[in-house]
Design a protein around this motif. Structure first.
Motif, PDB file in Angstrom:
ATOM      1  N   PHE A 778       0.863  -1.185   0.000  1.00  0.00           N
ATOM      2  CA  PHE A 778       0.000   0.000   0.000  1.00  0.00           C
ATOM      3  C   PHE A 778       0.896   1.230   0.000  1.00  0.00           C
ATOM      4  O   PHE A 778       1.901   1.283   0.704  1.00  0.00           O
ATOM      5  CB  PHE A 778      -0.893   0.046   1.244  1.00  0.00           C
ATOM      6  CG  PHE A 778      -1.932  -1.034   1.295  1.00  0.00           C
ATOM      7  CD1 PHE A 778      -3.229  -0.787   0.894  1.00  0.00           C
ATOM      8  CD2 PHE A 778      -1.608  -2.307   1.746  1.00  0.00           C
ATOM      9  CE1 PHE A 778      -4.196  -1.783   0.944  1.00  0.00           C
ATOM     10  CE2 PHE A 778      -2.566  -3.310   1.804  1.00  0.00           C
ATOM     11  CZ  PHE A 778      -3.856  -3.049   1.397  1.00  0.00           C
ATOM     12  N   ILE A 779       0.552   2.226  -0.806  1.00  0.00           N
ATOM     13  CA  ILE A 779       1.224   3.515  -0.692  1.00  0.00           C
ATOM     14  C   ILE A 779       0.320   4.436   0.109  1.00  0.00           C
ATOM     15  O   ILE A 779      -0.902   4.371   0.032  1.00  0.00           O
ATOM     16  CB  ILE A 779       1.569   4.122  -2.059  1.00  0.00           C
ATOM     17  CG1 ILE A 779       0.313   4.386  -2.889  1.00  0.00           C
ATOM     18  CG2 ILE A 779       2.516   3.226  -2.821  1.00  0.00           C
ATOM     19  CD1 ILE A 779       0.595   5.193  -4.142  1.00  0.00           C
ATOM     20  N   ASP A 780       0.955   5.286   0.912  1.00  0.00           N
ATOM     21  CA  ASP A 780       0.221   6.103   1.866  1.00  0.00           C
ATOM     22  C   ASP A 780      -0.590   7.187   1.176  1.00  0.00           C
ATOM     23  O   ASP A 780      -0.337   7.576   0.028  1.00  0.00           O
ATOM     24  CB  ASP A 780       1.197   6.759   2.849  1.00  0.00           C
ATOM     25  CG  ASP A 780       1.831   5.742   3.791  1.00  0.00           C
ATOM     26  OD1 ASP A 780       1.235   4.661   3.980  1.00  0.00           O
ATOM     27  OD2 ASP A 780       2.928   6.022   4.303  1.00  0.00           O
ATOM     28  N   GLN A 781      -1.576   7.675   1.913  1.00  0.00           N
ATOM     29  CA  GLN A 781      -2.322   8.850   1.483  1.00  0.00           C
ATOM     30  C   GLN A 781      -1.379  10.037   1.339  1.00  0.00           C
ATOM     31  O   GLN A 781      -0.309  10.083   1.954  1.00  0.00           O
ATOM     32  CB  GLN A 781      -3.406   9.169   2.508  1.00  0.00           C
ATOM     33  CG  GLN A 781      -2.847   9.506   3.886  1.00  0.00           C
ATOM     34  CD  GLN A 781      -3.930   9.582   4.934  1.00  0.00           C
ATOM     35  OE1 GLN A 781      -4.918   8.879   4.867  1.00  0.00           O
ATOM     36  NE2 GLN A 781      -3.736  10.447   5.920  1.00  0.00           N
ATOM     37  N   VAL A 818       5.484  -6.958  -6.907  1.00  0.00           N
ATOM     38  CA  VAL A 818       5.565  -8.318  -7.450  1.00  0.00           C
ATOM     39  C   VAL A 818       6.237  -9.157  -6.375  1.00  0.00           C
ATOM     40  O   VAL A 818       7.445  -9.339  -6.358  1.00  0.00           O
ATOM     41  CB  VAL A 818       6.331  -8.358  -8.777  1.00  0.00           C
ATOM     42  CG1 VAL A 818       6.260  -9.750  -9.393  1.00  0.00           C
ATOM     43  CG2 VAL A 818       5.768  -7.329  -9.751  1.00  0.00           C
ATOM     44  N   THR A 819       5.434  -9.646  -5.457  1.00  0.00           N
ATOM     45  CA  THR A 819       5.930 -10.171  -4.192  1.00  0.00           C
ATOM     46  C   THR A 819       6.448 -11.598  -4.292  1.00  0.00           C
ATOM     47  O   THR A 819       7.465 -11.943  -3.699  1.00  0.00           O
ATOM     48  CB  THR A 819       4.808 -10.101  -3.142  1.00  0.00           C
ATOM     49  OG1 THR A 819       4.245  -8.790  -3.140  1.00  0.00           O
ATOM     50  CG2 THR A 819       5.327 -10.441  -1.760  1.00  0.00           C
ATOM     51  N   SER A 820       5.763 -12.441  -5.047  1.00  0.00           N
ATOM     52  CA  SER A 820       6.078 -13.863  -4.997  1.00  0.00           C
ATOM     53  C   SER A 820       7.346 -14.217  -5.771  1.00  0.00           C
ATOM     54  O   SER A 820       8.033 -15.178  -5.415  1.00  0.00           O
ATOM     55  CB  SER A 820       4.902 -14.679  -5.548  1.00  0.00           C
ATOM     56  OG  SER A 820       4.689 -14.390  -6.920  1.00  0.00           O
ATOM     57  N   VAL A 821       7.683 -13.452  -6.816  1.00  0.00           N
ATOM     58  CA  VAL A 821       8.833 -13.804  -7.650  1.00  0.00           C
ATOM     59  C   VAL A 821      10.017 -12.882  -7.396  1.00  0.00           C
ATOM     60  O   VAL A 821      11.129 -13.337  -7.154  1.00  0.00           O
ATOM     61  CB  VAL A 821       8.446 -13.761  -9.140  1.00  0.00           C
ATOM     62  CG1 VAL A 821       9.614 -14.193 -10.003  1.00  0.00           C
ATOM     63  CG2 VAL A 821       7.249 -14.655  -9.395  1.00  0.00           C
ATOM     64  N   ILE A 822       9.779 -11.551  -7.468  1.00  0.00           N
ATOM     65  CA  ILE A 822      10.872 -10.597  -7.290  1.00  0.00           C
ATOM     66  C   ILE A 822      11.027 -10.217  -5.826  1.00  0.00           C
ATOM     67  O   ILE A 822      12.120  -9.924  -5.360  1.00  0.00           O
ATOM     68  CB  ILE A 822      10.648  -9.355  -8.171  1.00  0.00           C
ATOM     69  CG1 ILE A 822      10.429  -9.769  -9.627  1.00  0.00           C
ATOM     70  CG2 ILE A 822      11.837  -8.410  -8.094  1.00  0.00           C
ATOM     71  CD1 ILE A 822      10.122  -8.634 -10.564  1.00  0.00           C
ATOM     72  N   GLY A 823       9.914 -10.216  -5.081  1.00  0.00           N
ATOM     73  CA  GLY A 823       9.986  -9.990  -3.647  1.00  0.00           C
ATOM     74  C   GLY A 823      10.080  -8.550  -3.218  1.00  0.00           C
ATOM     75  O   GLY A 823      10.519  -8.257  -2.108  1.00  0.00           O
ATOM     76  N   VAL A 824       9.667  -7.596  -4.092  1.00  0.00           N
ATOM     77  CA  VAL A 824       9.769  -6.181  -3.753  1.00  0.00           C
ATOM     78  C   VAL A 824       8.489  -5.456  -4.138  1.00  0.00           C
ATOM     79  O   VAL A 824       7.724  -5.916  -4.988  1.00  0.00           O
ATOM     80  CB  VAL A 824      10.969  -5.506  -4.460  1.00  0.00           C
ATOM     81  CG1 VAL A 824      12.279  -6.188  -4.092  1.00  0.00           C
ATOM     82  CG2 VAL A 824      10.778  -5.502  -5.974  1.00  0.00           C
ATOM     83  N   ALA A 825       8.267  -4.320  -3.484  1.00  0.00           N
ATOM     84  CA  ALA A 825       7.235  -3.368  -3.874  1.00  0.00           C
ATOM     85  C   ALA A 825       7.938  -2.123  -4.386  1.00  0.00           C
ATOM     86  O   ALA A 825       8.803  -1.567  -3.702  1.00  0.00           O
ATOM     87  CB  ALA A 825       6.331  -3.028  -2.703  1.00  0.00           C
ATOM     88  N   ASN A 826       7.583  -1.706  -5.592  1.00  0.00           N
ATOM     89  CA  ASN A 826       8.174  -0.508  -6.178  1.00  0.00           C
ATOM     90  C   ASN A 826       7.168   0.629  -6.131  1.00  0.00           C
ATOM     91  O   ASN A 826       6.064   0.502  -6.658  1.00  0.00           O
ATOM     92  CB  ASN A 826       8.590  -0.777  -7.625  1.00  0.00           C
ATOM     93  CG  ASN A 826       9.813  -1.658  -7.708  1.00  0.00           C
ATOM     94  OD1 ASN A 826      10.756  -1.464  -6.956  1.00  0.00           O
ATOM     95  ND2 ASN A 826       9.799  -2.632  -8.606  1.00  0.00           N
ATOM     96  N   ARG A 827       7.567   1.727  -5.505  1.00  0.00           N
ATOM     97  CA  ARG A 827       6.679   2.876  -5.319  1.00  0.00           C
ATOM     98  C   ARG A 827       7.181   4.048  -6.148  1.00  0.00           C
ATOM     99  O   ARG A 827       8.367   4.349  -6.140  1.00  0.00           O
ATOM    100  CB  ARG A 827       6.616   3.229  -3.841  1.00  0.00           C
ATOM    101  CG  ARG A 827       6.124   2.079  -2.966  1.00  0.00           C
ATOM    102  CD  ARG A 827       6.541   2.249  -1.521  1.00  0.00           C
ATOM    103  NE  ARG A 827       7.995   2.283  -1.389  1.00  0.00           N
ATOM    104  CZ  ARG A 827       8.637   2.802  -0.337  1.00  0.00           C
ATOM    105  NH1 ARG A 827       7.950   3.317   0.662  1.00  0.00           N
ATOM    106  NH2 ARG A 827       9.955   2.799  -0.294  1.00  0.00           N
TER     107      ARG A 827
END
Length: 844
Positions: A778-781, A818-827
């Motif tokens: 989630f990205i913040d408000q 892309v959590t299951s393969v790369i394992g990161v959240a890009n914001r």
């Protein structure tokens, strides 16, 4: 009425109108004097004919050219803050993912149509990466909210954006220019001309726009900033009044975009993802988690640390449209023929969002994969032809208004490239503990060399045929009934060819290096799925990544057809003047609409290094139930429009990511998510308070999945995963904005200071079955404040100064996890404080 809609109404009743945010605009003709006594009548074409905004039973925002200039709107994406329930989300590529009322399409996959349609002078723009049209010579922009399933060229399930350019005229030769200078190397120029010719029978408008910026976001791993701009656009529109009956309207649009891609601040999530455990080679470092943590630390500095090669955004776009207008059998006929073409397509995203050369995906990644194999990628091209015949007319002394016609479109996408570029030309080292089903155990101090590059080439043909009709009957002075129906046939066909490494030959090329370096001692053999027998860490790091031998797998093809009826029924109650006066109102309408929307299904390929299979995904369908009210009051100094809606949404098309069959693969495919319900409301307000003008809007969007069961590859094998508790992606629940401006007449001209405020709720950016388990998905408000000062020196000269993001507060505007393969959240970071000056001059 559902409980959710009741909650919407209760929440709405508690709001003060002056706290709501962003404008419904008067569509003033260019050069007209500013009228502050009353709100001007706004004419819209939301029902394919000219009508007053306040008499149109449809949720629509109309933004005129004067207001767009005053707000500094330079592209369609800038309209986001000026209309409720409209989002331009940033996902994997720089091209926008457009949503209205929670409905859109986050993927740029060419098998998918956009969920929100953009029409340029009545012509449908088919691909989302070609939709970011620069606002060249724009007369007005209309935002139509809710499914446009009856009257528009394609069934736009979320809504539509109508962009109309200014009409040329024969009155006089006109020349004007607009020039901008600002921080971060901002240099923009727009030139416009109106030229009457051929004895005043023909007139032409010409417009040229150039936009340059060094980029707002510092990339500490490169000398190049990101969110840079390098765009050139040109348009011409020529109108020939052949005689009193026939008008010929010819329009052309050209644009070139050549920029870097989307900046990302990486947030580490899943240490169990296969690619997070890799040992990488190159200047960006070996460890993905460490590189991601370094990126996270830069988030409050408007800076990122990214590979300079994996994220690009470049495309050339052109469109030509010929419109004929003439009377036929008592009806006004409009024939629109168009041709659109795109090439020089290089679009890719840096999926890991770090300086490590880990994962790049997209068309440009496919080009890199071909180059890494010593081959030249085929040139991708797209073209679209459309033809529409539309009739407008009335019967029974204008009591019955009719609009009907036919629509045809054919789109061909040739040599459409996609690719996954992993590591150093596909070479990455994986610990044995990270790989399942190895034939023998691997000691912990050894690495498995992996070759993980893949590419694909596809050809698509999409054909649309439709007939439509809509009738509006004025039953009496206060009741209007509208019935519409569209029948659509969609035919989709495609041919896909996977390009994968020759694994055995690649082993030979690795082994050819034995003895070239003291560390390279042991031969390797191909064990499985691009994975090779273990070597020491020193040997793996000593390899020179060889050219990758590529193999074209047998092509697979398929075709499918979909058809659908999409009806609309609206009851519009128009308050008689006597009743409105009793309520101290100038005008009042209240309407109820039930309408259906449809977006074609298609065929997508689930590709891995070991094979591919083609699969069908079903059309999206939505039923919209909407109640709306439009009010003018206080002697036309107050305008208040509101809509409450519920969308019953079936077979949502979602772009999904999963691990492939080869442990190291990132597989993207399209599936259907089942059922969802979206409830919400929208409010727009315009108030004239002496010399003050307040434009405000607010939107509430509450999306809930009812059924969301999808099969996917998990760490434990293939499984059906229930994701119905997952948040609705890419859409904030609450948005609101406000523009307050003051007209200050002086002896030196008119000064107009203004302040703009915008607020967006948090957004879920997850893509796969694990994303919902992490708060970082989630990205913040966030909220932003922008200030402008416009000085109308004379009828010819206008000077404006602006400061955007006054508080200079870091925030995120979108992203992808892309959590299951790369394992990161890009914001995706928003822009820091930046300022500039704009000068407009009308030559006489």
């Amino acid at each position: 009425m559902s409980l959710s809609i009741q909650r919407c109404l209760l929440g709405l009743s508690a709001l003060s109108p002056l706290l709501l945010g962003s404008p419904v605009l008067h569509a003033e003709p260019q050069g007209a004097p500013r009228v502050k006594g009353v709100l001007e009548e706004v004419v819209v074409t939301a029902r394919r004919r000219e009508e007053s905004l306040q008499e149109t039973p449809l949720a629509v925002t109309a933004l005129g050219s004067d207001y767009l200039d005053a707000m500094g709107v330079n592209s369609i994406a800038d309209v986001e803050t000026l209309s409720p329930s409209l989002q331009f989300s940033q996902t994997n590529y720089k091209a926008p993912a457009i949503f209205i009322r929670g409905i859109g399409q986050r993927s740029g996959n060419p098998v998918l149509d956009p969920g929100v349609g953009i029409y340029l002078n009545g012509v449908y723009v088919p691909r989302s990466d070609a939709q970011l049209l620069d606002a060249v010579d724009v007369a007005n922009i209309q935002v139509l909210r809710g499914p446009q399933g009856t009257l528009f060229g394609k069934n736009n399930i979320g809504g539509a954006l109508l962009v109309d350019s200014k009409r040329p005229h024969i009155d006089a030769l006109e020349l004007s220019g607009r020039f901008s200078l600002g921080s971060y190397g901002r240099k923009d120029a727009k030139l416009n001309a109106n030229v009457p010719w051929a004895g005043d029978a023909i007139s032409t408008r010409l417009a040229l726009s150039s936009k340059r910026s060094d980029g707002y976001i510092d990339n500490v791993s490169s000398s190049h900033n990101l969110f840079d701009e390098d765009r050139l656009a040109f348009s011409q529109r020529t109108i020939w009044d052949v005689n009193d009956s026939l008008e010929v309207d010819f329009f052309s649009f050209f644009s070139r975009i050549d920029e870097r891609g989307t900046p990302y601040n990486c947030q580490f999530q899943n240490s169990g993802a296969i690619l997070t455990q890799g040992v990488y080679r190159g200047d960006g470092g070996e460890n993905l988690q460490s590189a991601c943590d370094a990126s996270t630390a830069l988030a409050d500095q408007f800076a990122v640390s990214q590979n300079d090669d994996d994220a690009v955004y470049a495309i050339d776009n052109q469109m030509h449209a010929l419109t004929l207008r003439l009377p036929v059998f008592g009806f006004d006929l409009e024939s629109i023929s168009s041709f659109a073409f795109q090439d020089n397509i290089r679009i890719s995203g840096d999926s890991d969002g770090t300086a490590v050369r880990s994962v790049g995906v997209g068309a440009n990644a496919g080009i890199i994969v071909f180059e890494g194999g010593g081959m030249t990628a085929p040139e991708a091209e797209r073209n679209q032809f459309t033809q529409e015949l539309k009739f407008n007319g009335s019967l029974f002394d204008d009591a019955l208004n009719l609009t009907f016609g036919v629509f045809y479109a054919r789109e061909e996408l040739t040599n459409t490239l996609d690719g996954t570029d992993v590591g150093d030309n596909g070479l990455v080292g994986i610990p044995g503990s990270a790989v399942a089903d190895l034939p023998v155990p691997v000691p912990s101090d050894l690495l498995l060399p992996v070759q993980a590059n893949t590419a694909s080439v596809a050809d698509y043909e999409n054909e649309t045929k439709a007939v439509f009709a809509q009738a509006t009957w004025d039953a009496n002075d206060w009741l209007q009934l509208t019935l519409g129906l569209r029948y659509t046939e969609e035919e989709r066909s495609s041919v896909h060819t996977m390009v994968v490494p020759d694994y055995d030959e690649y082993a030979n090329r690795l082994n050819a290096q034995i003895g070239s370096d003291l560390a390279i001692l042991a031969p390797v053999v191909h064990l499985m799925d691009g994975i090779y027998s273990p070597v020491s860490r020193a040997q793996y790091l000593a390899y020179q990544a060889p050219e990758v031998p590529l193999v074209f797998l047998p092509s697979i093809s398929g075709s499918t057809t979909f058809s659908e009826f999409t009806p609309l029924f609206t009851v519009n109650m128009i308050a008689p003047d006597e009743f409105a006066n009793r309520l101290n109102l100038d005008s009042l309408i209240a309407y109820v609409t039930v309408s259906d929307g449809f977006k074609s299904g298609g065929l997508d390929v689930r590709s891995t290094q070991t094979g591919s299979n083609i699969q069908q995904f079903e059309p999206e369908q939505v039923r919209n139930t909407e109640l709306g009210v439009k009010i003018d009051a206080l002697d036309q100094r107050l305008r208040f429009n509101m809509a409450v809606y519920q969308l019953d949404y079936t077979d949502l098309q979602v772009a999904l990511y999963e691990r492939g069959n080869t442990n190291t693969e990132v597989v993207q495919f399209t599936g259907n998510a089942g059922k969802a319900v979206v409830d919400g409301f929208e409010v727009e307000l315009t108030a004239l308070l002496g010399n003050w003008t307040v434009n405000a809007n607010a939107g509430y969007t509450d999306g809930d999945f009812i059924e969301y069961d999808l099969g996917t590859n998990t760490a434990d094998g293939f499984a059906i995963v229930d994701r119905s508790d997952e948040a609705f992606p890419q859409v904030p629940q609450n948005v609101r904005g406000m523009v307050v401006q003051y007209d200050w007449p002086t002896e030196f001209g008119l000064l107009v200071p203004s302040l703009q405020y915008y607020y967006s709720d948090e957004i879920f950016i997850g893509t796969d079955y694990l994303s919902g388990n992490y708060e970082s998905s989630f990205i913040d408000q966030y909220e932003t404040y922008n200030a402008r000062l416009m000085w109308d020196v004379s009828e010819q000269l206008n000077i404006s100064a602006y400061i955007n993001n006054l508080k200079d507060t870091p925030y995120f505007v979108g992203g992808i996890a892309v959590t299951s393969v790369i394992g990161v959240a890009n914001r995706v970071p928003g822009a820091p404080r930046h300022l500039g000056v704009e000068v407009s001059y009308q030559f006489k």
